[in-house]
Design a protein around this motif. Sequence first.
Motif, PDB file in Angstrom:
ATOM      1  N   ILE A 136       0.841  -1.233  -0.235  1.00  0.00           N
ATOM      2  CA  ILE A 136       0.049   0.135  -0.065  1.00  0.00           C
ATOM      3  C   ILE A 136       0.879   1.160   0.016  1.00  0.00           C
ATOM      4  N   ARG A 137       1.760   1.323   0.866  1.00  0.00           N
ATOM      5  CA  ARG A 137       2.729   2.564   1.157  1.00  0.00           C
ATOM      6  C   ARG A 137       3.590   2.548  -0.321  1.00  0.00           C
ATOM      7  N   VAL A 138       4.217   1.605  -0.958  1.00  0.00           N
ATOM      8  CA  VAL A 138       5.033   1.715  -1.956  1.00  0.00           C
ATOM      9  C   VAL A 138       4.256   2.262  -3.259  1.00  0.00           C
ATOM     10  N   LEU A 139       3.065   1.606  -3.361  1.00  0.00           N
ATOM     11  CA  LEU A 139       2.205   2.183  -4.435  1.00  0.00           C
ATOM     12  C   LEU A 139       1.747   3.707  -4.517  1.00  0.00           C
ATOM     13  N   HIS A 140       1.567   4.072  -3.074  1.00  0.00           N
ATOM     14  CA  HIS A 140       1.235   5.403  -2.961  1.00  0.00           C
ATOM     15  C   HIS A 140       2.373   6.128  -3.501  1.00  0.00           C
ATOM     16  N   ARG A 141       3.267   5.782  -2.755  1.00  0.00           N
ATOM     17  CA  ARG A 141       4.791   6.633  -3.123  1.00  0.00           C
ATOM     18  C   ARG A 141       5.031   6.693  -4.582  1.00  0.00           C
ATOM     19  N   GLN A 142       5.114   5.458  -5.337  1.00  0.00           N
ATOM     20  CA  GLN A 142       5.437   5.373  -6.790  1.00  0.00           C
ATOM     21  C   GLN A 142       4.367   6.145  -7.307  1.00  0.00           C
ATOM     22  N   SER A 143       3.048   6.125  -7.398  1.00  0.00           N
ATOM     23  CA  SER A 143       2.237   6.717  -8.236  1.00  0.00           C
ATOM     24  C   SER A 143       1.776   8.212  -7.935  1.00  0.00           C
ATOM     25  N   GLY A 144       2.180   8.357  -6.785  1.00  0.00           N
ATOM     26  CA  GLY A 144       1.697   9.666  -6.003  1.00  0.00           C
ATOM     27  C   GLY A 144       0.445  10.020  -5.784  1.00  0.00           C
ATOM     28  N   GLN A 145      -0.453   8.839  -5.958  1.00  0.00           N
ATOM     29  CA  GLN A 145      -1.823   8.916  -5.429  1.00  0.00           C
ATOM     30  C   GLN A 145      -2.153   7.791  -4.373  1.00  0.00           C
ATOM     31  N   ARG A 146      -3.189   8.305  -3.578  1.00  0.00           N
ATOM     32  CA  ARG A 146      -3.683   6.972  -2.733  1.00  0.00           C
ATOM     33  C   ARG A 146      -4.140   5.774  -3.423  1.00  0.00           C
ATOM     34  N   VAL A 147      -4.118   4.904  -2.663  1.00  0.00           N
ATOM     35  CA  VAL A 147      -4.471   3.424  -3.202  1.00  0.00           C
ATOM     36  C   VAL A 147      -5.964   3.178  -2.912  1.00  0.00           C
ATOM     37  N   VAL A 148      -6.700   2.372  -4.019  1.00  0.00           N
ATOM     38  CA  VAL A 148      -7.621   1.926  -3.754  1.00  0.00           C
ATOM     39  C   VAL A 148      -7.688   0.329  -3.544  1.00  0.00           C
ATOM     40  N   VAL A 149      -8.204   0.044  -2.324  1.00  0.00           N
ATOM     41  CA  VAL A 149      -8.213  -1.416  -1.975  1.00  0.00           C
ATOM     42  C   VAL A 149      -9.586  -2.071  -2.074  1.00  0.00           C
ATOM     43  N   LEU A 150      -9.728  -3.182  -2.736  1.00  0.00           N
ATOM     44  CA  LEU A 150     -11.039  -3.910  -3.186  1.00  0.00           C
ATOM     45  C   LEU A 150     -10.827  -5.411  -2.648  1.00  0.00           C
ATOM     46  N   VAL A 151     -11.863  -5.860  -1.834  1.00  0.00           N
ATOM     47  CA  VAL A 151     -11.693  -7.136  -1.435  1.00  0.00           C
ATOM     48  C   VAL A 151     -13.218  -7.945  -1.708  1.00  0.00           C
ATOM     49  N   ASP A 152     -12.967  -9.107  -2.678  1.00  0.00           N
ATOM     50  CA  ASP A 152     -14.093  -9.630  -3.116  1.00  0.00           C
ATOM     51  C   ASP A 152     -14.083 -10.921  -2.496  1.00  0.00           C
ATOM     52  N   GLU A 153     -15.533 -11.158  -1.872  1.00  0.00           N
ATOM     53  CA  GLU A 153     -15.378 -12.652  -1.129  1.00  0.00           C
ATOM     54  C   GLU A 153     -14.692 -12.741   0.000  1.00  0.00           C
ATOM     55  N   TYR A 154     -14.593 -11.535   0.711  1.00  0.00           N
ATOM     56  CA  TYR A 154     -13.688 -11.443   1.999  1.00  0.00           C
ATOM     57  C   TYR A 154     -14.177 -12.638   2.983  1.00  0.00           C
ATOM     58  N   ASP A 155     -15.116 -13.142   2.973  1.00  0.00           N
ATOM     59  CA  ASP A 155     -15.338 -14.174   3.954  1.00  0.00           C
ATOM     60  C   ASP A 155     -15.338 -15.613   3.686  1.00  0.00           C
ATOM     61  N   LYS A 156     -15.138 -15.898   2.396  1.00  0.00           N
ATOM     62  CA  LYS A 156     -15.015 -17.405   1.864  1.00  0.00           C
ATOM     63  C   LYS A 156     -14.037 -18.136   2.293  1.00  0.00           C
TER      64      LYS A 156
END
Length: 518
Positions: A136-156
């Motif tokens: 998360i931190r590296v993606l933010h630093r690398q792109s200059g934009q905050r990260v979008v976190v998506l979790v599908d079927e989190y409970d499966k």
Amino acid sequence: MGISDRRKLPIGIQTFCKIREENCYYVDKTAHIRRLIDEGTHYFLSRPRRFGKSLFLDTLKELFEGNEPLFEGLHIHDHWDWSVRYPILRLDFGSGNFKEVGYLQTNVIAQLHTIAEEAGIAPRYDTAPECFGDLIRVLHRQSGQRVVVLVDEYDKPILDALEVPETARDNRDFLRGLYSTIKSNDAHIKFTFLTGVSKFSKVSLFSGLNNLTDITIDPQYSAICGYTEEDLDTVFAPELPGLDRDEIRRWYNGYSWRGQEKVYNPFDILLLFRRQSFEAYWFETGTPTFLIETLLSRGVGALALDNMLGSDDLLSAFDVDHIATEALLFQTGYLTIIQTEPRGGEMYYRLSYPNREVRQSLNRSLLNHLTGDPSQRTEHRARLYDLLLVNDFAGLKSLFKAFFASIPYQWHTNNDIANYEGYYASVFYSYFASVGFDIVVEDSGSDGRLDMAVRFNDNVYLFEFKVVELASEGAAMAQLQAKGYADKYRDLDQPIHLIGVEFSRETRNLIAFETTLA
């Protein structure tokens, strides 16, 4: 729109890009997305299986990646800055053997390492929470934009392992640590959306993510997944000719998450349009064996399901070691909210079957667990319909005597509920519901509650059930006549049949079946 405007039915397609590029029907959900982004950051949504959760998540992905052509003509197109692109960190637990000890950790690390490699990042950790947070931190630093976190079927990973409680608990605890990483990296996150079937209690799974906004029963988002009546009449108008609109509504509409409008399951509707016949499409894609066995082991009969009461606490009382009946039925889509009932500062929810598909199919499954011969069950259902069609009450008595005689003796000895009127009423209810009859249970009148009312073929049938030591000279019929249950049906100007049914506590079978016209 007419027949010439027909598009491709997106059956089984969970990819937003594919739906748009292949000119499939699409119900625009981007107004909901706009509101979510404007009003908050971290969200959770629970919906039953095959309700469009994965498609919604994929739509979020395409939006944040700035794929503008896919959104031409949709609500959000003119309300979005297409010059900005956000990095996406998406986890999907839709596949894998999560019953296997240690597999979940391996699965998550593999997903995170794949995301890192695609972004040109060298993973620095082999433990999931640390790798997740670092990414998360590296993606933010690398792109200059905050990260979008998506979790599908989190409970499966938890649901798949419920039959192995120790593994399910281990998976739950692992995910608790993983998801807590989201809160600790809030400064680097633009938006979070987690979705699944069940709503595990915050204490058990989300204790480390207490800034998560649960929109499961938020009325603003009641139609965030699923199709509304308006959607059918506008988006899918070319598919409606030749289909009975009222029958579509009876079979498939009715799911409610406190919104003003109820919704349809998309899977049902798309298959209806393809096959042009009314069938239990959604129900048949999942075998509710665990659900049925849980209901029977807890003594929950079909009658109770038609008018169940739950609170906020009960509807979220879902964990490996304790799954409340109300939560299990509501979250899996077999019951839905039919009304809210505030009491003393607390909100209660009245639950019932959403539609004919679920009512009929679930009751068939309940009957299947009581009798062992599938051909006999099918024959009994067909016979019940035929007998009621001509009001052959002697035949009905013989049919039900044969059915109760077919229930294995050991089932009775292992279930105390078999000694109570509610059990016999539930079995009757399941039989009539499994055929698709219009049923009202415990219909309230000015002088008490009727056990069951059935409307069929312009006739009304009112049932009262009694469990007795010996045939009690018409106790059930006497109550039907004394209470005046028929009065509320007289305005229908249809024949009203009073049916008093008595069962022997000793033989566990029907011993009286009296009928008369009211």
